[in-house]
Design a protein around this motif. Structure first.
Motif, PDB file in Angstrom:
ATOM      1  N   ASN A 169      27.684  36.905-129.048  1.00  0.00           N
ATOM      2  CA  ASN A 169      29.003  36.439-128.612  1.00  0.00           C
ATOM      3  C   ASN A 169      30.017  36.388-129.749  1.00  0.00           C
ATOM      4  O   ASN A 169      31.234  36.389-129.493  1.00  0.00           O
ATOM      5  CB  ASN A 169      28.909  35.059-127.958  1.00  0.00           C
ATOM      6  N   GLN A 170      29.540  36.339-130.984  1.00  0.00           N
ATOM      7  CA  GLN A 170      30.441  36.275-132.136  1.00  0.00           C
ATOM      8  C   GLN A 170      30.628  37.627-132.841  1.00  0.00           C
ATOM      9  O   GLN A 170      31.296  37.699-133.873  1.00  0.00           O
ATOM     10  CB  GLN A 170      29.934  35.234-133.130  1.00  0.00           C
ATOM     11  N   LEU A 171      30.059  38.697-132.274  1.00  0.00           N
ATOM     12  CA  LEU A 171      30.251  40.016-132.876  1.00  0.00           C
ATOM     13  C   LEU A 171      31.742  40.373-132.808  1.00  0.00           C
ATOM     14  O   LEU A 171      32.443  39.973-131.886  1.00  0.00           O
ATOM     15  CB  LEU A 171      29.405  41.063-132.150  1.00  0.00           C
ATOM     16  N   PRO A 172      32.207  41.138-133.791  1.00  0.00           N
ATOM     17  CA  PRO A 172      33.646  41.461-133.837  1.00  0.00           C
ATOM     18  C   PRO A 172      34.063  42.428-132.720  1.00  0.00           C
ATOM     19  O   PRO A 172      33.485  43.505-132.566  1.00  0.00           O
ATOM     20  CB  PRO A 172      33.833  42.082-135.220  1.00  0.00           C
ATOM     21  N   ASP A 173      35.075  42.025-131.951  1.00  0.00           N
ATOM     22  CA  ASP A 173      35.546  42.827-130.821  1.00  0.00           C
ATOM     23  C   ASP A 173      36.163  44.163-131.235  1.00  0.00           C
ATOM     24  O   ASP A 173      36.341  45.033-130.392  1.00  0.00           O
ATOM     25  CB  ASP A 173      36.554  42.033-129.981  1.00  0.00           C
ATOM     26  N   ILE A 195      29.725  38.036-122.938  1.00  0.00           N
ATOM     27  CA  ILE A 195      28.366  38.465-122.583  1.00  0.00           C
ATOM     28  C   ILE A 195      27.491  37.241-122.360  1.00  0.00           C
ATOM     29  O   ILE A 195      27.499  36.296-123.142  1.00  0.00           O
ATOM     30  CB  ILE A 195      27.805  39.384-123.687  1.00  0.00           C
ATOM     31  N   SER A 196      26.747  37.278-121.254  1.00  0.00           N
ATOM     32  CA  SER A 196      25.834  36.179-120.928  1.00  0.00           C
ATOM     33  C   SER A 196      24.690  36.720-120.072  1.00  0.00           C
ATOM     34  O   SER A 196      24.494  37.936-120.000  1.00  0.00           O
ATOM     35  CB  SER A 196      26.588  35.058-120.210  1.00  0.00           C
ATOM     36  N   ALA A 197      23.980  35.835-119.409  1.00  0.00           N
ATOM     37  CA  ALA A 197      22.803  36.220-118.623  1.00  0.00           C
ATOM     38  C   ALA A 197      23.140  37.282-117.581  1.00  0.00           C
ATOM     39  O   ALA A 197      24.148  37.183-116.875  1.00  0.00           O
ATOM     40  CB  ALA A 197      22.198  34.995-117.941  1.00  0.00           C
TER      41      ALA A 197
END
Length: 157
Positions: A93-97, A143-145
């Motif tokens: 979730n913290q990857l750079p967009d 992004i999630s389940a």
């Protein structure tokens, strides 16, 4: 669309005096990592950047892949080592967009269980295994389940 290539490190030596974090790759593991890199090139699946666990076996796997794919050296994220699903999800979730296609090199059981969590499909990655997950979103933070779809799986020969 975001694409995440999860790569389990190549086969590592078990009998070492270095401790788990500093276990090196076996010669066969080095060959398997190179074969994976060649497979990625042949499928035109070259990520924009690579992140990795800093553990030696993951770091070496990432290095072989980045070198063969002619990418910059991987960036290392301490928390990937021995990460559980909640930790891996937080990392993703913290990857750079700014990047739409990222590879993440790490360890099991984390990579297999996060793949299952993200896609709803059981996954068990072997050493040097990889899975490409596509997400219909413009932000890694969303992004999630069960938001991803597996589009490619590679097992070592």
């Amino acid at each position: 669309m975001k694409k995440l290539l999860l790569i389990r490190h190549a086969k590592a030596a078990h009998e070492t005096n270095t401790g788990d974090f500093a276990r090196p790759l076996k010669h066969s593991g080095e060959k398997d990592a190179l074969e994976l890199a060649k497979r990625l090139v042949s499928k035109d699946m070259v990520p924009q950047t690579v992140f990795s666990s800093p553990a030696l076996r993951a770091k070496t796997t990432a290095s072989i892949i980045t070198e063969h794919l002619k990418l910059h050296e991987a960036s290392y994220i301490e928390a990937v080592y021995e990460a559980s699903d909640p930790t891996l999800l937080q990392i993703i979730n913290q990857l750079p967009d700014q990047f739409d296609f990222i590879a993440l090199t790490g360890h099991n059981p984390g990579l297999s269980t996060i793949t299952t969590y993200l896609t709803g499909k059981y996954c068990s990655l072997p050493t040097s295994g990889a899975v490409l997950i596509n997400f219909d979103t413009e932000s890694w933070g969303l992004i999630s389940a069960v938001t991803g779809d597996i589009s490619w799986v590679s097992d070592p020969d």
